[in-house]
Design a protein around this motif. Structure first.
Motif, PDB file in Angstrom:
ATOM      1  N   ASN A 214     -17.618   7.069   4.683  1.00  0.00           N
ATOM      2  CA  ASN A 214     -16.777   7.209   3.481  1.00  0.00           C
ATOM      3  C   ASN A 214     -16.365   6.139   2.696  1.00  0.00           C
ATOM      4  OD1 ASN A 214     -16.923   9.952   4.120  1.00  0.00           O
ATOM      5  ND2 ASN A 214     -14.877  10.051   4.958  1.00  0.00           N
ATOM      6  N   VAL A 215     -16.340   4.969   3.522  1.00  0.00           N
ATOM      7  CA  VAL A 215     -15.742   3.731   2.673  1.00  0.00           C
ATOM      8  C   VAL A 215     -17.105   3.075   1.967  1.00  0.00           C
ATOM      9  CG1 VAL A 215     -13.889   3.150   3.544  1.00  0.00           C
ATOM     10  CG2 VAL A 215     -15.974   2.395   4.652  1.00  0.00           C
TER      11      VAL A 215
ATOM     12  N   ASP B  67      -9.659  -5.981  -6.040  1.00  0.00           N
ATOM     13  CA  ASP B  67     -10.335  -6.804  -6.850  1.00  0.00           C
ATOM     14  C   ASP B  67     -10.347  -6.235  -8.423  1.00  0.00           C
ATOM     15  OD1 ASP B  67     -11.835  -8.699  -5.723  1.00  0.00           O
ATOM     16  OD2 ASP B  67     -13.896  -7.792  -5.814  1.00  0.00           O
ATOM     17  N   GLY B  68      -9.239  -6.130  -8.783  1.00  0.00           N
ATOM     18  CA  GLY B  68      -9.005  -5.461  -9.990  1.00  0.00           C
ATOM     19  C   GLY B  68      -9.181  -4.074 -10.209  1.00  0.00           C
ATOM     20  N   GLN B  77     -16.301   1.984  -7.426  1.00  0.00           N
ATOM     21  CA  GLN B  77     -16.466   0.493  -7.520  1.00  0.00           C
ATOM     22  C   GLN B  77     -15.923  -0.093  -6.187  1.00  0.00           C
ATOM     23  OE1 GLN B  77     -15.630   2.200  -9.984  1.00  0.00           O
ATOM     24  NE2 GLN B  77     -16.639   1.117 -12.074  1.00  0.00           N
ATOM     25  N   ILE B  78     -14.738   0.297  -5.850  1.00  0.00           N
ATOM     26  CA  ILE B  78     -14.172  -0.439  -4.505  1.00  0.00           C
ATOM     27  C   ILE B  78     -15.204  -0.313  -3.517  1.00  0.00           C
ATOM     28  CG2 ILE B  78     -12.015  -0.231  -2.905  1.00  0.00           C
ATOM     29  CD1 ILE B  78     -10.463   0.184  -5.372  1.00  0.00           C
ATOM     30  N   ARG B  79     -15.790   0.829  -3.233  1.00  0.00           N
ATOM     31  CA  ARG B  79     -16.529   1.203  -2.097  1.00  0.00           C
ATOM     32  C   ARG B  79     -17.652   0.367  -2.027  1.00  0.00           C
ATOM     33  NH1 ARG B  79     -15.633   7.753  -2.143  1.00  0.00           N
ATOM     34  NH2 ARG B  79     -13.766   7.602  -1.089  1.00  0.00           N
ATOM     35  N   GLU B  80     -18.073  -0.165  -3.440  1.00  0.00           N
ATOM     36  CA  GLU B  80     -19.165  -1.264  -3.200  1.00  0.00           C
ATOM     37  C   GLU B  80     -19.052  -2.359  -2.849  1.00  0.00           C
ATOM     38  OE1 GLU B  80     -22.413  -0.534  -4.471  1.00  0.00           O
ATOM     39  OE2 GLU B  80     -22.265   1.474  -5.948  1.00  0.00           O
ATOM     40  N   ARG B  81     -17.733  -2.898  -3.168  1.00  0.00           N
ATOM     41  CA  ARG B  81     -17.552  -4.259  -2.714  1.00  0.00           C
ATOM     42  C   ARG B  81     -16.244  -4.581  -1.567  1.00  0.00           C
ATOM     43  NH1 ARG B  81     -16.303  -6.551  -8.027  1.00  0.00           N
ATOM     44  NH2 ARG B  81     -17.534  -4.814  -8.613  1.00  0.00           N
ATOM     45  N   VAL B  82     -15.953  -3.696  -0.829  1.00  0.00           N
ATOM     46  CA  VAL B  82     -15.033  -3.972   0.242  1.00  0.00           C
ATOM     47  C   VAL B  82     -16.007  -3.675   1.606  1.00  0.00           C
ATOM     48  CG1 VAL B  82     -13.060  -3.505  -0.938  1.00  0.00           C
ATOM     49  CG2 VAL B  82     -14.089  -1.707   0.511  1.00  0.00           C
ATOM     50  N   GLY B  83     -15.400  -4.284   2.662  1.00  0.00           N
ATOM     51  CA  GLY B  83     -15.993  -4.245   4.085  1.00  0.00           C
ATOM     52  C   GLY B  83     -14.713  -3.675   4.740  1.00  0.00           C
TER      53      GLY B  83
END
Lengths: 372, 303
Positions: A214-215, B67-68, B77-83
């Motif tokens: 999901n993330v 990340d803004g 967008q957040i799902r693309e860039r967080v681990g």
């Protein structure tokens, strides 16, 4: 598309890595199809009969012989006391008591009329009912043969009689297996569709991998398709195995075309997979998923026309069966296998199943949330 | 631009009357490239906070951005860039080490080779077991694999929820060293832990208790701001000693710490404390003046 490919690759890897699931998937149809049709037979045999013969005459012995020779009855007692026979019923040693009165032969010869008494153990309703009916048929048969023996029938019957000759269409020998095997195949497909898919997704919930997915940017429909497609394929493989077994073991070759069966099964699997997805979105543990699908499956099977005819259900129950996809598939299977129906005949069934597939999957997709 | 910004986050679970208040208005900021620690005991709201920031959970009130990007509006967008590495091991136990890593790389549309430099230091340690199923790995190995999987798409912000819980102390040290290395590669890291001694490893820490932030500062500042005196006491009957310390007016708080019982006093009242303790422990009482550690500061704050 690339994402979907990798999701599918992962799914198949997991399925093929779990040998016990794989064995189950392929053993289930084999075992169920080889055993169930023999056991799930409506013909009642071995009705335990005890006879109270208070006449002990030539005629009464003839009657008893005729009954036992039919093969449906097992003579467990032959006594002169009704009380003793009733005790046998109480002890569950007999299902049926037939009482032959002391003046059986005399009345039959002299008065041309005699009364017999029958007592049924109605705890097992089906057995009592059918046993009684069989017995009645045998006695009336006996009756007419006795008459034929006595009188030289006049050339023309003094009273008009109607004789019925019946012929069984589509299953001339009334072979039970022809009727049961296609139905059992449907249940198998339903179990694979609804159960396996639901438990698979709930397992991801339990081990937490669904959160990891999901993330990621994986899209909802990718994830759902990644779950649908593998089980759809497995379902089709199981159907093929099932059809092979019914051909080899029971000699059931559909009168209609395989294409019709596969086309309907493809749509049907989509609908039950949607049901599985829906279950998985409500359940948070595998136990819950198992319980829900067991509950649904019970209703589907018992109200699906596999064992009992839908036409003889009360009206409200018939309404429920209209929302039961299993009922449609069982009907279609029997239509195609026994009667040779084609696409035109099952058009309505196809449309309804398409509606099931769209609405169940739609609901499932809608209720699947990537976040809470 | 801030790596993470949380503004007055509130989260309640359950129905109104009996709701469990997990977060009661949490605000903090994480600078880019910072190693930010969320320290708090079990049940303080760490996991709820992480789930909100990783777009898995919706907050009842307040806003947050990573990340803004807003966690509600721009979740894609957040799902693309967080681990994200959840507290519970959640990789596929029936897939091998390499398959898990490959799977997470591909669903982010990248490959292991592309970002190998980022995970190399961690992955080389588990590479000998690359064909072993993830479920069969030891605890420390699982954790390294999970970190590799969370890093494989080169995230700009890394969320680690209790990564060191249940890990032996050697592996914990190693793990913090790995995080320091990742920091040098420009990744902002938000890490939660129930272990207070790990706070000293962070650039900045937020102390969480019962859904509230007690303090946010650098570990050095937190220690510097400690006012009061702290002494360690020991005697033969330690349990009795602790109860005694807790009963004294001069002592603000007393708790066991290593071989001593630490006692915090607002001002130096050692002579009066000693005279009272000597009555029960005439022969074996020992005392030592301690410089406060970050744990002492937290104990004082959480009182």
């Amino acid at each position: 598309m690339r994402t979907l490919k990798f999701l599918l690759q992962k799914e198949f890897r997991q399925i093929f890595r779990d040998p016990s699931i794989l064995r189950l998937i392929f053993m289930m149809p084999v075992i169920q199809l080889l055993i169930l049709p023999w056991a799930a037979d409506y013909e009642i045999k071995n009705v335990r009969l005890t006879v109270v013969d208070q006449d002990r005459s030539e005629y009464s012995r003839q009657l008893v012989n005729k009954i036992t020779a039919s093969g449906y009855f097992q003579l467990t007692g032959y006594s002169g006391s009704y009380k003793q026979s009733l005790n046998e019923i109480n002890a569950d040693e007999a299902d049926l008591v037939l009482q032959i009165p002391p003046s059986f032969e005399k009345d039959l010869v002299k008065e041309n009329e005699v009364k017999l008494f029958m007592a049924l153990n109605a705890i097992n309703g089906v057995k009592a009912n059918l046993g009684g009916a069989y017995l009645r048929t045998i006695i009336s048969d006996y009756n007419s043969s006795v008459r034929a023996e006595w009188l030289q029938l006049p050339r023309f019957n003094p009273e008009p009689t109607i004789e019925i000759a019946s012929s069984n269409w589509f299953n001339p020998l009334m072979n039970y297996k022809y009727f049961m095997v296609p139905g059992i195949l449907v249940i198998l497909l339903t179990m694979i569709g609804a159960n396996l898919a639901a438990i698979n997704i709930v397992r991801e919930k339990e081990i937490g991998t669904i959160e990891q997915i999901n993330v990621t940017p994986v899209k909802k429909y990718h994830f759902i398709l990644g779950k649908l497609i593998p089980f759809w394929i497995i379902g089709m493989v199981v159907l093929t195995i099932g059809l092979l077994i019914s051909g080899l073991a029971y000699g059931i070759h559909p009168v209609g075309s395989y294409l019709t069966i596969y086309a309907f099964a493809a749509l049907y699997l989509l609908a039950v997979l949607g049901l599985g997805l829906l279950i998985s979105s409500f359940a948070t543990t595998q136990q819950q998923a198992m319980l829900i699908s067991f509950f649904v499956m019970m209703i589907f099977i018992l109200m699906g026309g596999l064992y009992t005819s839908i036409d003889s259900m009360p009206e409200w129950a018939q309404w429920i069966t209209r929302f039961n996809p299993v009922a449609y598939f069982i009907e279609v299977m029997r239509m195609v296998v026994l009667k040779g129906s084609g696409f035109a005949d099952i058009r309505n069934h196809l449309l309804i199943m398409a509606a099931f597939a769209v609405s169940l999957n739609g609901l499932a997709v809608w209720s699947y949330r990537k976040r809470v | 631009m801030l790596a993470v910004k949380a503004d007055n986050l509130v989260k309640n679970y359950g129905k109104k009357a009996s709701a469990v208040k997990a977060l009661k208005g949490i605000s903090f900021e994480v600078q880019p490239g910072e190693l930010f620690g969320i320290i708090g005991p079990d049940g303080s709201g760490k996991t709820s906070l992480f789930r909100i920031l990783t777009t898995l959970l919706l907050a009842d009130e307040g806003t947050a951005s990573v990340d803004g990007f807003d966690v509600v509006k721009d979740f894609k967008q957040i799902r693309e860039r967080v681990g994200y590495m959840p507290g519970k091991f959640s990789l596929y136990p029936d897939l091998s080490v390499a398959e898990n890593l490959e799977f997470f790389a591909t669903i982010f549309d990248t490959s292991i080779e592309e970002n190998y430099d980022l995970i190399r230091d961690i992955y080389v340690q588990i590479e000998p077991f690359r064909d072993r199923k993830a479920g069969k790995l030891s605890g420390g190995m699982k954790q390294k694999l999970a970190l590799s999987c969370a890093l494989i798409h080169r995230p700009s912000v890394l969320f680690l929820d209790e990564p060191t819980t249940g890990v032996d102390s050697v592996s914990r040290k190693e793990f913090w060293a790995m995080l320091k290395t990742l920091q040098t590669k420009g990744i902002s890291i938000l890490v939660s832990t129930p272990y207070m001694d790990e706070a000293a490893q962070c650039d900045k820490v937020a102390l969480l208790q019962d859904g509230n932030v007690l303090t946010i500062n650098t570990p050095a500042e937190i220690v510097k701001n400690f006012d009061g005196k702290i002494y360690g006491f020991r005697a033969a009957n330690m349990l009795h000693l602790l109860n005694e310390l807790k009963g004294l007016n001069e002592v603000q708080s007393a708790y066991p710490s290593g071989i001593y019982h630490n006692a915090v006093m607002a001002e130096d009242r050692l002579p009066s404390v000693l005279s009272k303790l000597k009555m029960d422990h005439p022969l074996d009482l020992e005392q030592v003046e301690l410089t406060p550690t970050i744990e002492d500061c937290f104990m004082a704050l959480m009182k």
